[in-house]
Design a protein around this motif. Structure first.
Motif, short mmCIF file in Angstrom:
data_model
loop_
_atom_site.label_atom_id
_atom_site.label_comp_id
_atom_site.label_asym_id
_atom_site.label_seq_id
_atom_site.Cartn_x
_atom_site.Cartn_y
_atom_site.Cartn_z
N ASP A 124 0.84 -1.20 0.00
CA ASP A 124 0.00 0.00 0.00
C ASP A 124 0.87 1.25 0.00
OD1 ASP A 124 -2.77 -1.02 0.22
OD2 ASP A 124 -2.07 -1.89 2.11
N GLY A 125 0.25 2.37 -0.35
CA GLY A 125 0.98 3.63 -0.31
C GLY A 125 0.30 4.67 -1.16
N TYR A 182 4.34 -0.66 3.36
CA TYR A 182 3.82 0.67 3.06
C TYR A 182 4.91 1.41 2.30
CZ TYR A 182 1.10 4.96 3.64
OH TYR A 182 0.35 6.09 3.41
N ALA A 236 -0.71 3.50 6.87
CA ALA A 236 0.02 2.25 7.00
C ALA A 236 -0.66 1.37 8.04
CB ALA A 236 1.46 2.54 7.42
#
Ligand code: C5P
Length: 221
Positions: free
Chosen positions: A9-10, A143, A192
């Protein structure tokens, strides 16, 4: 279930897509580009002439159940048989994706489709809420971030390569607006996961970022 999932994710243009697909390829795992699902939904709503706002959320969610989406092995994405790979990559499509993705009914309507990607031998899932909402028990969560300047530069390079004109300044403003919306929405905001490894790849090559993720994965096994 013991089918492993690696979540990456990010924020927008942090390199998630590139890193996720390289990790998936190295491990022979499936790949979920969850952002593409929101991009396709935004495109479908726009084409159907449905305004993207809270009032029309259930109408857009209903549209999702009728969409026939195909992710080809050739990296092409098809909606009802039409190749929309290029259409969903414009900045406008990104903004529409961010707008539809803020609607809880839309997010809910896309949950099952995302879970369906979890198949043997494993999955690498790229998005905003893979580790926090969709696959909360995933054994590895990353993250991935990069500075706004670097992200705008990279997105610019990507678009120019595809022949889509853009300026770095416009892209940066766009990315930052999108981040703000993604981080501040009520449902599944971007942040995160508590158990995520943070990886800032502003000054890191793709190969090194991929190697870092693979090394975390080996240690988890
Ligand atoms: O990653 P990508 O830029 O393709 O995502 C487009 C938009 O879709 C993001 O800005 C975000 O608003 C939304 N999105 C999301 N949840 C995900 C993936 C994408 O809300 N898991």
């Amino acid at each position: 279930g013991s089918i492993p999932v690696i979540c990456i994710d990010g924020p927008s243009a942090s390199g998630k897509g590139t890193v996720a697909s390289a990790v998936a390829e190295q491990l022979g795992y499936h790949l979920l580009d969850s952002g593409a699902l929101y991009r396709i939904t935004g495109l479908a709503a726009t084409r159907a002439g449905i305004p993207i706002d809270a009032e029309h959320a259930s109408q857009i969610a209903a549209l999702i159940s009728q969409m026939d989406i195909q992710f080809g092995a050739d990296q092409r994405v098809r909606l009802d048989g039409e190749d929309i790979s290029l259409a969903i990559r414009s900045e406008e499509a990104g903004t529409n994706a961010s707008l539809v993705s803020a609607l809880p009914a839309v997010r809910q309507a896309l949950v099952q489709a995302q879970h369906d990607f979890r198949q043997l031998p494993g999955l690498v899932a790229d998005g905003r809420d893979m580790g926090t909402v969709i696959f909360p028990l995933a054994p590895l969560k990353v993250y991935l971030t990069a500075s706004a300047a670097k992200r705008a530069e990279r997105r610019h390079k990507q678009l120019i390569e595809k022949g889509i004109p853009a300026t770095i300044a416009d892209l940066r403003a766009d990315l930052e607006a999108r981040d703000t919306r993604d981080m501040n929405r009520a449902t599944a905001p971007l942040h995160a996961a508590q158990d995520a490894f943070l990886l800032d790849n502003s000054e890191m090559s793709v190969d090194n970022a991929v190697a870092q993720v693979l090394s975390w994965w080996e240690k988890r096994q």
